[in-house]
Each structure stands twice: as C-alpha cells, then as structure tokens.
Motif scaffolding. Structure first.
Motif, mmCIF file in Angstrom:
data_model
loop_
_atom_site.group_PDB
_atom_site.id
_atom_site.type_symbol
_atom_site.label_atom_id
_atom_site.label_comp_id
_atom_site.label_asym_id
_atom_site.label_seq_id
_atom_site.Cartn_x
_atom_site.Cartn_y
_atom_site.Cartn_z
ATOM 1 N N SER A 189 -2.507 2.898 7.889
ATOM 2 C CA SER A 189 -2.144 1.526 8.198
ATOM 3 C C SER A 189 -0.681 1.472 8.572
ATOM 4 O O SER A 189 0.089 2.380 8.289
ATOM 5 N N GLY B 297 1.513 3.178 3.917
ATOM 6 C CA GLY B 297 1.163 3.227 5.324
ATOM 7 C C GLY B 297 1.831 4.385 6.025
ATOM 8 O O GLY B 297 2.132 5.421 5.433
ATOM 9 N N ALA C 214 -4.477 -0.615 3.920
ATOM 10 C CA ALA C 214 -5.254 -0.557 5.161
ATOM 11 C C ALA C 214 -6.369 -1.591 5.164
ATOM 12 O O ALA C 214 -6.916 -1.922 6.214
ATOM 13 N N HIS D 25 0.986 -7.548 7.227
ATOM 14 C CA HIS D 25 1.285 -6.686 8.374
ATOM 15 C C HIS D 25 1.601 -7.544 9.595
ATOM 16 O O HIS D 25 1.208 -8.707 9.671
#
Length: 676
Positions: A367, A374, A547, A650
């Motif tokens: 991610s 990530g 993610a 995000h």
C-alpha cells in the motif's frame, strides 16, 4: 536594497550562547516517576514527552526475561489486559522483538494505534509468557503532557514575506506553513535571537534542507526548521528572516517565555523534504563504465553494478516519464519475487530542479505509505537513508541514476544484505510519484513477477542489448463517468484501470486502487443542496492492515489523506462528512465498514479493454465478513460548488462531487451520463 541605518545600541542584548538557557537543567518532559524494580534489576525514570510519547532516562534491564516487553494498559495494575509498545520502533514484522539487555539506555516509546497518555494508567516491563511484572510506574491522573504550540504569522515587513501561523513542534523544531518570500534579499537568512525584535546579535538557522546558504525564494511552501546546536525555543525571543549585510528585518514572530512544548529528544521527525540529498544539487551527468548489466521488465530497465569495497555502486536506466520513479533492490524473500519485506532504492529525476534523487525504502505492506506502514522511505519510519546518490541525468526520455549502498544490512529490521558469494534474489518496478515525491504503487505489468537472481560478485555479466523503445502506444483513456439523480451510493475499492483509468481521468498519480461508487471507477457525482445522501461504505475497517483500511470522507481537498496530515495541514482542509472529533479535539474517521474490492479475475486487462464496460467483465467483487458503514450527508446551502470524496488514510483515491441548486441544469460535456 538601500542600506538601513542602525541606531547605536549602548547595551546590546546578551549573546545567545550566554543566555539563560545555558544553565537550565536538561528537560525531558513531564515527570512521571521512577520505574519500580521487582525483578531483573529494572531502573529508569519515566517522563511524558508529549501526548503519545514516553521517555525513559537511564533504562536498565538484565535482558534474561524469556518474553519481556514494554507494556501499557488501562487496568488498575499491570495485567495481561495490556498491550505492547513496539521497541525498537523501527522493527519490521508482525510482532516486535523481545526486550534485550540495557544498561543506562535512553529510550523513546511511542504509544501504538493512536493512543494517548490519557488512555493508559501504567507502564510496565512485563513478561507475557509468565504474566510477571518486572517493574512499573503509574501515570498520574490528569497528567497534562507538553504540546506543540501555535504562534502568530510572521510579520510582513519586506520582500513579500508572509506565512501562516508558525508552530513550535518541540523545543528545537519550528513549522512555518505557506511561506512566501521573493528571494531578493542579498544576504538573508532565518535568524533567531534575544531582545524585543530582530537585531544583529542573532544567529543563523539552517533552512529546511540544513543549508546555511542565503535564502532562496519561497512560494507558499510548508517548511520545518531546526535550531542549531543545543539552542532551544526557551533561549530565544524571536524567529525571523534577517538580511545580515544590510541589517534589515524582513519579518519575524515573537516567542512567548511560557512555552510548554515537548523537549527535543528525537521524537519529532523534521521533514526537510525527506528525499533531499545534499549531493543532488551538484550531481553530475551519469556516465557508465560498468561491465555488468542486466535488462529487466521486458527490456524497459537496465541495471549495471560494480562492487567497491564494502559498498556496491548501482546504475539504473529506463525510458520513463519525468514524473515516474524506478526502484531496484533485494527481494523480501530469497528465491522468489516479493515486494513485502523488500529493501529497495527508489530513484527519480526532478524536472523542475534538474536534480536526481536516490532514497532507501522498505516495504511493509502493499500500500501507499501512510507514515507508519506501506511502501515507505526508511527515514519516514525513523530509519536512516543508507543510499547515497552519485550522479544522475535525463536525456531523450531516458532517466539514469547512479547510487551506492552498503553490501551489509546496516539496519537489521529494514535492510537486506547483498551477498558477495551467492546469488541474490532481486526485484524492480516503475511507478508514478505522488505529491510528497514518494513512490506510489505500480501496476502488475510494471513490477518484477518472475524470479530474478544476480551474482553481484561477477566481473563481466553483460546481457544488455538496449532499452526497448516505449513510444506512446495509442492507449485511449476511458471518459469520466457521471452520476446524477441518485441519493444512495455503494462505496467500494477497486483497481485504477492502468493507463486508461484513474491517472488519465484525474491527471494525478495513482497507487493501484481507487474508489468505485455504484460500481463505477471514480465517477463524478452531482448532489443538490438541501438533499440528504447516503454512502454505504465498504472500504475496510482493519487498522492493522493499511492496504485494506480506507475510511471514506468528503472534503474540499483534491488529494485527501486527512489522517496522515499534520495538524497544520489538516486545518487547510474543510471536511464536510466522515470525520468527527473526540473530547480532546483529535479527529477520527467515522465511515469505514467491511472490506469489499473489485479484483482482477486473472490479470489486469485494462490495456485490452477499450471501454470501461468491457473492463468490468474482467473483474470480480470480493467482500470480507463484517458490517457496512453508513455515512449520511445532508448538503447545506452554503456548501461549495466543488468537493471531493476521498480516503482518510491515503491520498489520491477519489474524485469530484459537484454541488448544485435544486433544478439546476447539468451539462456533462464529454463525460458519459449514467442516470438522469
């Protein structure tokens, strides 16, 4: 600039190095107390550094406990109901390592999972296997830890200097948002000192990249400054921009004497762009003289290498866009291509500054980096950039960057060694850069999927024929969809559609996933003022897996990512739904729900799918167990005409919300109208 007459100062302000701060005892934060010693020679004095950070001065422990950790909880006494504070903080894996022996070690502990000091009652060195408390300290009720403080803006006196409200993040770190300065001062610097206002007796402060060169111009940038040496905010009366040659104050902010800010113990990560490398500004064009060469990714990338003592010099070349990165490194699993756990160098060319960059990365999850997990630069997770830029260039569409890295793994939790005696499994990838100049995720066709091993000790391993010519292949983007007339929206995750999808529609980098509303890839939706809309959100509610954790919210930011922004950055966003605040004023997302994702039945078929409708036939919906989240939003009359639906954790997952008055005509232009 005209010379400024300076009045005679009969009694000059005291020199900063002789100020009242010199004899001040070390400050570690709000005192909590000493650790009690029940077993294994536990010692140390505990302080609250800020709302989420503890500091142990002089920690000692013999290291012989079989399953010991730093342990905190909210029960009346230390008990199995607590949870681990990861230490060291930079571990990579599902569980932190068992505590090793320590002898008079200074330890910084960050409370995990967004918890704050008010959420815990005690800190313990706890043996989990035998449920034994080796040592403890209790958090005083009502403890008020030090906090960052917000000051006024810089005074606007000359050369267009202005800013947002200046913040003191800790005793040595200042944050200046939205800084403007024309750069025309011949000898101007960030300047601190004592007295009622800036004067010649101050000292220079390095700029956001640690340089003491005269200041360049700034056009609305957010920067952080760190005071030099042992100087702290308690030792100075002002921070400003000062022209040394002409003794002229361009503007400043005064600093109160009663600041109760966190101590500067290393808990505040200063962010001069994290990817900055002092050698980049003088980097020479890349010139290869290496005899070893391999072609990767269907001849779209070349890697050359040469071992030099305990270092290896690596050269990457690829025909990519100027806004893309290349990455290359050691696979997370020896013997197969694995991004998870990989130790990568991410390199790119900055077109605006004509400089190259090389950055050490670690991959903990598949991610985008959220600041904790990530595809992240090591430095963003508290580590060290072990990659050193040598040179770089970009010519005829080919980016070439040369860098060095150690053969050994300098940081055992992040780095992987390159062997001089056996073959090493490697991986490589391309992808877009996001607004932080970080690597966003890549499509399946732009990363290593076959096992590749390289014997880096080779002296003449040259299998390169030349880079493939990647001209524009005539890929036609899908038009943006429009939804109007709907009041209920299903909100899920799905693939971005490669070159035809998210990036082509928005002009922004994607990292492999995006929002699907009513099973359409980032449609533009129209809503009416005075109407209530319902979003059935299935973006994932597992905070431990970034993610698959994508809370949904509505804001005025085309980028989103509210949860990973600083407090100052958050204030620049207007949030209209999906975020609430607790009693202490801290934001949290309200709409996440179980995880549902449109996935590829086989591989990404976007290149072969001329229409989005044909692409959807290559996808399948997969939903995990759990409940949906419901977000109800009533559109107020004063709501702006353009908003965005985004992901809280995000950036760059959503797209536009058009806000119209009841009965207004909708002109979709070239977009496809889904429903009247």
């Amino acid at each position: 600039m005209n010379a400024i007459k300076v009045p005679l100062i009969v009694s000059p302000p005291c020199n900063i190095t002789q100020s009242h701060g010199k004899n001040r005892p070390p400050y570690y934060g709000r005192l909590i107390g000493p650790l009690a010693d029940f077993a294994h020679t536990i010692k140390g004095t505990v302080y609250a550094v800020d709302e989420s950070t503890l500091f142990i001065k002089g920690f000692a422990y013999d290291g012989t406990g079989p399953d010991a950790f730093f342990w905190v909880g909210n029960s009346p006494r230390p008990s199995p109901e607590g949870y681990i504070i990861p230490y060291p903080e930079d571990y990579v894996g599902r569980e932190p390592p068992i505590l090793n022996a320590h002898n008079n070690t200074d330890v910084i502990l960050r409370l995990p999972m967004g918890r704050r000091m008010r959420d815990i009652r005690w800190l313990s060195v706890w043996c989990r296997r035998f449920t034994v408390d080796f040592g403890e300290v209790f958090i005083p009720p009502g403890l008020d830890p030090p906090r960052a403080r917000v000051l006024p803006e810089l005074k606007r006196l000359a050369h267009g200097l202005r800013s947002g409200n200046v913040s003191v993040l800790d005793a040595r770190t200042f944050y200046i948002p939205n800084l403007h300065y024309d750069g025309a001062g011949p000898d101007a610097y960030f300047w601190v000192g004592t007295g009622s206002e800036p004067n010649p007796y101050g000292i220079k402060v390095p700029n956001e990249v640690g340089s003491l060169e005269p200041l360049r111009g700034y056009q609305g940038e957010d920067i952080e400054l760190q005071l030099p040496g042992n100087l702290t905010a308690h030792d100075i009366d002002w921070l400003g921009v000062w022209c040394v040659q002409y003794r002229h104050n361009f503007g400043h902010v005064n600093i109160p004497k009663d600041l109760d800010v966190p101590p500067a113990l290393g808990q505040t990560k200063i962010t001069p762009p994290w990817w900055y490398n002092p050698t980049s500004s003088t980097a020479k064009p890349a010139i290869s003289n290496k005899s070893n060469c391999r072609e990767l990714l269907d001849r779209r990338m070349q890697v050359r290498w040469e071992i030099q003592g305990d270092q290896i010099e690596i050269e990457l070349s690829a025909r990519i866009r100027a806004d893309q990165y290349m990455s290359f490194g050691v696979s997370g699993i020896q013997g197969k291509p694995s991004m998870i756990g990989a130790d990568l160098a991410v390199v790119f060319w900055n077109e605006s500054t004509s400089t190259a960059f090389a950055v050490d990365y670690v991959v903990t999850h598949a991610s985008q980096c959220d600041g904790n997990n990530g595809v992240c630069p090591d430095t963003r997770l508290g580590g060290v950039n072990d990659v050193t830029l040598v040179s770089g260039s970009r010519k005829d569409g080919i980016t070439t960057v040369i860098y060095k890295r150690p053969l050994a793994a300098k940081e055992s939790s992040r780095d992987k060694a390159i062997s001089k005696s056996t073959q090493t499994s490697v991986i490589a990838a391309f992808g877009p850069l996001n607004s932080r100049q970080e690597a966003n995720a890549h499509s399946i066709t732009d990363k290593t999927t076959d096992e590749i091993k390289i014997d880096f000790s080779s002296n003449d391993d040259n299998a390169c024929e030349g880079l493939a010519d990647l001209t524009n292949d005539g890929i036609k983007p899908w038009p943006s969809r429009i939804i109007t007339g709907e009041t209920v929206f299903s909100t899920r995750i799905g693939p971005t559609g490669g070159k035809r999808g998210y990036s082509a529609i928005t002009g922004k980098p994607s990292w492999g996933i995006a929002w699907y509303l009513n099973d359409l890839l980032i449609p533009e939706i129209y809503v009416e003022r005075g109407q209530t809309y319902q979003f059935v959100v299935e973006g994932g509610d597992d905070r431990t897996n970034p993610a698959k954790y994508h809370p949904f919210y509505i804001c005025d930011s085309p980028e989103g990512g509210f949860g990973q922004k600083s407090e100052i950055e958050q204030k620049r966003q207007r949030v209209f739904a999906g975020v609430s605040y607790d009693s202490e004023g801290y934001p949290y997302p309200t709409a996440a729900g179980r995880y549902c994702e449109w996935t590829h039945k086989t591989i990404d078929k976007s290149m072969e799918s001329e229409t989005f409708e044909s692409y959807t036939k290559t996808l399948q919906l997969e939903c995990e167990r759990g409940d949906q989240a419901i977000l109800n939003w009533t559109v107020e009359q004063e709501t702006p005409d353009l908003l965005y639906y985004q992901c809280y954790t995000h950036t760059n997952l959503g797209w536009k919300i058009h806000v119209i008055n009841p009965g207004a005509n909708i002109i979709p232009g070239a977009s496809i109208l889904v429903k009247e």
